[in-house]
Scaffold this active site. Structure first.
Site, PDB file in Angstrom:
ATOM      1  N   ASP A 240      55.472  45.564  68.397  1.00  0.00           N
ATOM      2  CA  ASP A 240      55.077  46.973  68.338  1.00  0.00           C
ATOM      3  C   ASP A 240      56.213  47.850  68.816  1.00  0.00           C
ATOM      4  OD1 ASP A 240      52.350  47.500  67.388  1.00  0.00           O
ATOM      5  OD2 ASP A 240      51.751  46.147  69.006  1.00  0.00           O
TER       6      ASP A 240
ATOM      7  N   HIS B 174      49.382  53.613  64.433  1.00  0.00           N
ATOM      8  CA  HIS B 174      48.551  52.727  65.243  1.00  0.00           C
ATOM      9  C   HIS B 174      47.123  53.220  65.440  1.00  0.00           C
ATOM     10  CE1 HIS B 174      52.626  51.406  66.175  1.00  0.00           C
ATOM     11  NE2 HIS B 174      52.094  50.243  66.491  1.00  0.00           N
TER      12      HIS B 174
END
EC number: 2.3.1.-
Length: 173
Positions: free
Chosen positions: A98, A29
């Protein structure tokens, strides 16, 4: 115009900070843009479709999900940045958006999700750091019957493939 309770807004900003910190510590990320961060995180917070695990007041893991229609699922599979705020809670087809556990708490988050959603099936687009390829994976709750889960996964997959194939035929014309 509507206003949120100040305490809740403060809590949302605190949550946002915790998630940003996890995002920055994730090998995958941390390379992604701030615009993708806001596109992935703000709807999850606003729809309360996330889990943030804390240990000793320290964020250790985060997971968010969207409940999509088949149409929005197709849109998401084609472009993971395409979901609008409204798309996040548009249907019954659960997608993990996520999954961040940069400090070794992946199994803890996995067990938590299986317990929180004992009879659900989730899908996710799994991306590996440094790779340009992704694959769809499946995660099921801890109490769902394996046959039921397999049947649902197969149904969702067949419906998705059918729509994607139909779109290819239309585009080729």
């Amino acid at each position: 115009m509507s206003y949120k309770n100040v305490k809740n807004l403060t809590d949302d900003f605190t949550t946002l900070g915790h998630i940003a910190w996890l995002w920055a510590n994730s090998p995958l990320h941390k390379e992604w843009s701030i615009s993708l961060f806001t596109k992935n995180i703000l709807p999850a917070i606003q729809h309360d479709q996330y889990i943030l695990l804390m240990r000793d007041e320290f964020p250790v893991a985060f997971c968010s999900w969207a409940n999509l229609t088949l149409t929005n699922e197709v849109k998401y599979v084609r472009d993971v940045t395409s979901l609008t705020f409204e798309d996040w809670n548009s249907g019954e087809r659960k997608w993990l958006i996520d999954w961040i556990a940069p400090f070794g708490d992946n199994n803890t988050l996995y067990r938590y999700m299986r317990k929180k959603f004992p009879n659900e099936v989730f899908r996710a687009i799994r991306v590996y750091p440094g790779s340009t390829e992704a694959k769809i994976i499946h995660v099921q709750g801890g109490q769902i019957n394996k046959f039921t889960a397999k049947k649902l996964i197969q149904q969702y997959q067949e419906e998705l493939i059918q729509v994607l194939n139909n779109h290819k035929k239309i585009v080729r014309g």
